[in-house]
Design a protein around this motif. Structure first.
Motif, PDB file in Angstrom:
ATOM      1  N   GLY A  74     -17.710   9.719  -5.418  1.00  0.00           N
ATOM      2  CA  GLY A  74     -16.533   9.809  -6.296  1.00  0.00           C
ATOM      3  C   GLY A  74     -15.167  10.116  -5.951  1.00  0.00           C
ATOM      4  O   GLY A  74     -14.257   9.864  -6.637  1.00  0.00           O
ATOM      5  N   ILE A  75     -15.140  10.470  -4.632  1.00  0.00           N
ATOM      6  CA  ILE A  75     -13.828  10.988  -4.154  1.00  0.00           C
ATOM      7  C   ILE A  75     -13.176   9.539  -3.272  1.00  0.00           C
ATOM      8  O   ILE A  75     -13.978   8.810  -2.670  1.00  0.00           O
ATOM      9  CB  ILE A  75     -14.090  11.795  -2.885  1.00  0.00           C
ATOM     10  CG1 ILE A  75     -14.275  13.256  -3.358  1.00  0.00           C
ATOM     11  CG2 ILE A  75     -12.744  12.006  -2.099  1.00  0.00           C
ATOM     12  CD1 ILE A  75     -13.376  13.845  -4.298  1.00  0.00           C
ATOM     13  N   VAL A  76     -11.999   9.178  -3.793  1.00  0.00           N
ATOM     14  CA  VAL A  76     -10.952   8.110  -3.147  1.00  0.00           C
ATOM     15  C   VAL A  76     -10.066   9.015  -2.413  1.00  0.00           C
ATOM     16  O   VAL A  76      -8.906   9.520  -3.358  1.00  0.00           O
ATOM     17  CB  VAL A  76     -10.778   6.937  -4.206  1.00  0.00           C
ATOM     18  CG1 VAL A  76     -10.183   5.874  -3.540  1.00  0.00           C
ATOM     19  CG2 VAL A  76     -12.100   6.525  -5.018  1.00  0.00           C
ATOM     20  N   ALA A  77      -9.965   9.056  -1.409  1.00  0.00           N
ATOM     21  CA  ALA A  77      -8.957  10.093  -0.584  1.00  0.00           C
ATOM     22  C   ALA A  77      -8.023   9.296   0.412  1.00  0.00           C
ATOM     23  O   ALA A  77      -8.266   8.531   1.117  1.00  0.00           O
ATOM     24  CB  ALA A  77      -9.658  11.046   0.406  1.00  0.00           C
ATOM     25  N   THR A  78      -6.695   9.322   0.102  1.00  0.00           N
ATOM     26  CA  THR A  78      -5.638   8.746   0.901  1.00  0.00           C
ATOM     27  C   THR A  78      -5.227   9.810   1.936  1.00  0.00           C
ATOM     28  O   THR A  78      -4.870  10.941   1.627  1.00  0.00           O
ATOM     29  CB  THR A  78      -4.507   8.437   0.012  1.00  0.00           C
ATOM     30  OG1 THR A  78      -4.913   7.390  -0.853  1.00  0.00           O
ATOM     31  CG2 THR A  78      -3.469   7.793   0.951  1.00  0.00           C
ATOM     32  N   VAL A  79      -5.603   9.736   3.020  1.00  0.00           N
ATOM     33  CA  VAL A  79      -5.388  10.733   4.143  1.00  0.00           C
ATOM     34  C   VAL A  79      -4.444  10.216   4.977  1.00  0.00           C
ATOM     35  O   VAL A  79      -4.450   9.265   5.910  1.00  0.00           O
ATOM     36  CB  VAL A  79      -6.765  10.970   5.042  1.00  0.00           C
ATOM     37  CG1 VAL A  79      -6.278  11.984   6.050  1.00  0.00           C
ATOM     38  CG2 VAL A  79      -7.889  11.083   3.975  1.00  0.00           C
ATOM     39  N   PHE A  80      -3.000  11.092   4.871  1.00  0.00           N
ATOM     40  CA  PHE A  80      -1.792  10.627   5.700  1.00  0.00           C
ATOM     41  C   PHE A  80      -1.958  11.232   6.954  1.00  0.00           C
ATOM     42  O   PHE A  80      -2.330  12.444   6.963  1.00  0.00           O
ATOM     43  CB  PHE A  80      -0.569  10.837   4.805  1.00  0.00           C
ATOM     44  CG  PHE A  80      -0.173  10.175   3.649  1.00  0.00           C
ATOM     45  CD1 PHE A  80       0.539   8.903   3.707  1.00  0.00           C
ATOM     46  CD2 PHE A  80      -0.776  10.428   2.248  1.00  0.00           C
ATOM     47  CE1 PHE A  80       0.693   8.066   2.571  1.00  0.00           C
ATOM     48  CE2 PHE A  80      -0.477   9.617   1.233  1.00  0.00           C
ATOM     49  CZ  PHE A  80       0.319   8.440   1.461  1.00  0.00           C
ATOM     50  N   GLY A  81      -1.818  10.460   8.065  1.00  0.00           N
ATOM     51  CA  GLY A  81      -1.919  11.046   9.110  1.00  0.00           C
ATOM     52  C   GLY A  81      -3.223  11.100   9.855  1.00  0.00           C
ATOM     53  O   GLY A  81      -3.784  11.817  10.665  1.00  0.00           O
ATOM     54  N   ALA A  82      -4.083  10.070   9.328  1.00  0.00           N
ATOM     55  CA  ALA A  82      -5.492  10.109   9.629  1.00  0.00           C
ATOM     56  C   ALA A  82      -5.662   9.529  10.774  1.00  0.00           C
ATOM     57  O   ALA A  82      -6.778   9.982  11.540  1.00  0.00           O
ATOM     58  CB  ALA A  82      -6.125   9.169   8.737  1.00  0.00           C
ATOM     59  N   THR A  83      -4.684   8.892  11.592  1.00  0.00           N
ATOM     60  CA  THR A  83      -4.932   8.157  12.971  1.00  0.00           C
ATOM     61  C   THR A  83      -4.681   9.371  13.995  1.00  0.00           C
ATOM     62  O   THR A  83      -4.741   9.142  15.364  1.00  0.00           O
ATOM     63  CB  THR A  83      -3.856   7.151  13.273  1.00  0.00           C
ATOM     64  OG1 THR A  83      -2.499   7.467  12.854  1.00  0.00           O
ATOM     65  CG2 THR A  83      -4.390   6.048  12.463  1.00  0.00           C
ATOM     66  N   GLY A  84      -4.292  10.799  13.741  1.00  0.00           N
ATOM     67  CA  GLY A  84      -3.970  11.824  14.473  1.00  0.00           C
ATOM     68  C   GLY A  84      -4.950  12.391  14.978  1.00  0.00           C
ATOM     69  O   GLY A  84      -6.284  12.151  14.646  1.00  0.00           O
TER      70      GLY A  84
END
Length: 396
Positions: free
Chosen positions: A62-72
């Motif tokens: 149920g989680i749709v997460a936008t992860v800013f900085g995910a490539t770090g």
């Protein structure tokens, strides 16, 4: 032809009915409402979410997460933990399409969605958050460039994400990752910007959760790898101020676990600030000794007084925006990091910690620093100090 089709269908129905009589199947035990198939993700303040599965990689949390900085550094571990429990992860990136490529394997098919965006374009930021119900901000950098200052990266971006999340209306959780030691009175610009970002986020979203990890250790870290590389290349390691500053390094996987644990609670972590430090406190010199012990090299140090270290690091800061070409990123002599390490950075006495999240952090020695074995001379089983590490009886 139609008669044959009806006859075959009738026979298949009879065979399936006979199978049910032999192996009775009850919908009660295999429905999505059964306890085994229901996710435990907290949904406080957002209404009903569609959830199903056992809570694993192929489930729907149920989680749709936008992860800013995910490539770090921390980002890859956060994405892995979210994907492992069946969440869809939107990965904003601004560089090459190869930047998020390694993340796509961490989730089920279609669960990791790279989305190119421009952090300075508000409509672009809104687009990557449009379908999300969780926003995690991991954006950060320990040095400045000609294009991005500390203020823009750490403060303005966090403030922008908090405002857009507030306007969005469907963001159930906002998690801001700051830094242990962040304070408006710090001599480090980065730590001052981190402290300002915390205030801005809580001003816009009082229910946001803030995590302040200490120096993070892991395979891609920016402290032990940097030290080991410098020691192998030059044969010594510079210690600013004799290396007497106390730090509380933490395993990066534990920090990622803290973030996902906060999403699983019943909302008790909302509006709170957690300081995440490891179970042990070291001086910088003691941590360097551990590094030398693992890479099996003779420890050689050069003590650099703080005024001299700052003088060596100052030219880059002076010419950063005055030359028509990008300067190399600082390795050992980073002026802002020198300011940050001039003061002890440990978890406050009354702060919320891993214990309040039910997590037992890993000790540093052992698996968290095994990646340093790759720096041993001659291979993992050897090294310059092999004669001290292995008894003569072990040799054939």
């Amino acid at each position: 032809m139609q008669a044959i089709t009806r006859r075959l269908g009738h026979q298949s129905f009879k065979s399936s009915a006979s199978l049910k009589s032999i192996y009775p199947i009850s919908d009660h035990y295999y429905g999505i409402d059964h306890e085994r198939y229901v996710s435990t993700i907290a949904t406080k303040g957002v209404g009903h979410l569609v959830r199903k599965g056992t809570g694993g990689r192929s489930s729907v949390s149920g989680i749709v997460a936008t992860v800013f900085g995910a490539t770090g550094f921390l980002g890859r571990y956060v994405v892995q933990q979210l994907a492992k429990m069946g969440s869809q992860v939107l990965v904003p990136f601004r560089g090459s399409e190869d930047c998020p490529r390694h993340l796509k394997l961490m989730g089920d098919l279609g669960q990791i969605v790279p989305m190119k965006f421009n952090p300075r374009d508000e409509s672009s930021v809104k687009a990557v958050m449009a379908r999300a119900n969780v926003v995690i901000n991991l954006i950060g950098r320990d040095y400045e460039t000609r294009n991005y200052s500390y203020e823009e990266v750490h403060y303005h971006m966090a403030e922008k994400l908090a405002k857009i999340s507030k306007e969005h209306g469907g963001i159930m959780r906002f998690i801001q990752v700051s830094c242990l030691g962040a304070s408006p009175s710090s001599s480090s610009r980065m730590l001052r910007c981190k402290a300002a970002a915390e205030e801005a986020v809580l001003r816009e979203l009082p229910e946001a959760t803030i995590f302040k990890p200490a120096v993070m250790i892991g395979t891609e870290d920016r402290i032990l790898n940097r030290w080991a590389h410098f020691a192998k290349k030059y044969g010594f390691l510079p210690l600013m101020g004799n290396g007497n500053t106390k730090i509380q390094p933490v395993y990066v996987v534990d920090v990622a676990s803290a973030l996902t644990t906060a999403l699983k609670d019943d909302g008790t972590s909302m509006g709170k600030i957690y300081e995440l430090g490891g179970p042990e406190i070291f001086t910088v010199h003691e941590l360097a000794e551990i590094m030398y012990d693992v890479i099996r090299e003779w420890p050689r140090y050069v003590n650099v007084p703080l005024p001299i270290a700052k003088a060596l690091a100052t030219p880059r800061e002076l010419f950063l925006n005055k030359v028509p070409f990008p300067l190399p990123k600082p390795e050992m002599f980073n002026l802002d990091q020198i300011h940050a390490f001039a003061k002890d950075t440990v978890v406050s006495e009354n702060a919320l910690t891993f214990n309040d999240l039910g997590i037992v952090p890993h000790k540093l020695k052992g698996y968290p620093i095994e990646f340093l074995i790759s720096y041993r001379k001659g291979g993992p089983q050897f090294g310059s100090t092999i004669s001290e590490k292995v008894s003569p009886d072990a040799w054939p």
